[in-house]
Design a protein around this motif. Structure first.
Motif, mmCIF file in Angstrom:
data_model
loop_
_atom_site.group_PDB
_atom_site.id
_atom_site.type_symbol
_atom_site.label_atom_id
_atom_site.label_comp_id
_atom_site.label_asym_id
_atom_site.label_seq_id
_atom_site.Cartn_x
_atom_site.Cartn_y
_atom_site.Cartn_z
ATOM 1 N N THR A 146 29.063 -20.473 -17.515
ATOM 2 C CA THR A 146 28.833 -21.367 -18.641
ATOM 3 C C THR A 146 29.322 -20.715 -19.930
ATOM 4 O O THR A 146 29.497 -19.500 -20.002
ATOM 5 N N PHE A 147 29.525 -21.517 -20.954
ATOM 6 C CA PHE A 147 30.174 -21.074 -22.190
ATOM 7 C C PHE A 147 29.479 -19.870 -22.821
ATOM 8 O O PHE A 147 30.100 -18.860 -23.150
ATOM 9 N N GLU A 148 28.171 -19.962 -23.000
ATOM 10 C CA GLU A 148 27.450 -18.912 -23.718
ATOM 11 C C GLU A 148 27.252 -17.657 -22.862
ATOM 12 O O GLU A 148 26.932 -16.582 -23.392
ATOM 13 N N ALA A 149 27.445 -17.766 -21.556
ATOM 14 C CA ALA A 149 27.243 -16.619 -20.671
ATOM 15 C C ALA A 149 28.440 -15.678 -20.632
ATOM 16 O O ALA A 149 28.357 -14.588 -20.065
ATOM 17 N N VAL A 150 29.539 -16.095 -21.246
ATOM 18 C CA VAL A 150 30.777 -15.308 -21.227
ATOM 19 C C VAL A 150 30.978 -14.671 -22.594
ATOM 20 O O VAL A 150 30.829 -15.338 -23.628
ATOM 21 N N ASP A 151 31.339 -13.407 -22.618
ATOM 22 C CA ASP A 151 31.577 -12.710 -23.885
ATOM 23 C C ASP A 151 32.746 -13.332 -24.638
ATOM 24 O O ASP A 151 33.737 -13.768 -24.037
ATOM 25 N N TRP A 152 32.649 -13.328 -25.995
ATOM 26 C CA TRP A 152 33.684 -13.967 -26.799
ATOM 27 C C TRP A 152 35.078 -13.379 -26.560
ATOM 28 O O TRP A 152 36.059 -14.131 -26.482
ATOM 29 N N PRO A 153 35.260 -12.071 -26.445
ATOM 30 C CA PRO A 153 36.614 -11.557 -26.203
ATOM 31 C C PRO A 153 37.271 -12.139 -24.954
ATOM 32 O O PRO A 153 38.499 -12.279 -24.906
ATOM 33 N N VAL A 154 36.473 -12.492 -23.956
ATOM 34 C CA VAL A 154 37.023 -13.122 -22.748
ATOM 35 C C VAL A 154 37.546 -14.515 -23.079
ATOM 36 O O VAL A 154 38.639 -14.910 -22.649
#
Length: 271
Positions: free
Chosen positions: A98-106
């Motif tokens: 899900t969107f919030e579970a992934v780090d922003w740099p990814v």
């Protein structure tokens, strides 16, 4: 008129649809520039194509997630005196979760590879095509860009929808100058894509008629861009799905998308 031996730049050329484009176009008399992150695979493919088709193949390793990757790549083309006639923007991948579970740099790297890099490559290579009065650009999008977004792989469908609209506008702006642009929209395609995203076991549950080979996708893409189609969805099943999604109410299509997300996305906590 096209040159005697068009020069084609293919991103993500080390496997899947990219490698299939390389083999198909080499057989049609194209010279090639292959780029991806895996130099060993590119070199092996290049040697295969040189041997089988006696074509010129240049390997330029690049990671399109790097901010200056496209500038460096295009500078190298200029230094080698290579003028690109065909651009195949194929590099891509999915980010599970899900969107919030992934780090922003990814997410940021994903945007660069799937949206920024193909847009910048077109911007940098298009002037030469227009000046010579001939060019072809194929942006490998997806059926996902035509159907409702799903839970998980949050940015994938959005990025493909962008490529579709971008291709349409680019096609309208350049067709009178001999440059044809097509957003190629395959559905499920046999490749490494689902192995990389960790969803192979889930995808294997889909019936066989839902799938196409990379070679089938490439043949349709070549024919579509030569016909001047701005958008082409591959396969009858995928074209039926696209048409059906347009006819159904939005609430129903979102419900269907939610149901399929639970069945075919590698997520633990979907609502």
């Amino acid at each position: 008129m096209p040159p005697a031996r068009p020069l084609t730049l293919i991103t993500g050329a080390s496997a899947g649809i990219g490698a299939a484009f390389a083999r198909d176009l080499a057989a049609r008399g194209h010279d090639l520039v292959l780029t991806a992150r895996r130099t060993d695979r590119l070199e092996a493919l290049a040697e295969e194509l040189r041997t089988q088709h006696r074509c010129a193949v240049t390997v330029l390793t690049a990671d399109l997630a790097e901010p200056r990757a496209v500038v460096t790549l295009c500078d190298e083309l200029v230094a080698r005196g290579l003028a690109v006639d065909w651009l195949i923007n194929n590099a891509g991948y999915g980010v599970p979760g899900t969107f919030e579970a992934v780090d922003w740099p990814v997410h940021e790297a994903f945007f660069r590879v799937l949206m920024t890099a193909p847009t910048e490559l077109a911007w940098r290579l298009l002037p030469g095509m227009r000046q010579r009065g001939y060019g072809r650009i194929i942006n490998v999008a997806s059926l996902a860009g035509h159907v409702p977004g799903s839970a998980g792989h949050t940015l994938y469908a959005a990025s493909k929808a962008y490529l579709i609209k971008f291709s349409q506008s680019l096609a309208l702006e350049n067709r009178h100058l001999g440059v044809q642009v097509c957003a190629l929209c395959p559905g499920f395609t046999w490749s490494e894509f689902h192995d990389v995203t960790g969803t192979r076991a889930l995808m294997n549950q889909l019936p066989g008629f839902m799938w196409q080979t990379a070679e089938e996708v490439v043949r349709e893409g070549y024919a579509a861009v030569e016909r001047g189609e701005a958008v082409h969805v591959t396969g009858r099943v995928n074209r039926f799905i696209k048409a059906l999604m347009k006819l159904l109410p939005d609430r129903l299509t979102l419900w269907l998308s939610a149901r399929e997300s639970k069945r075919y996305r590698a997520l633990e906590n979907l609502p």
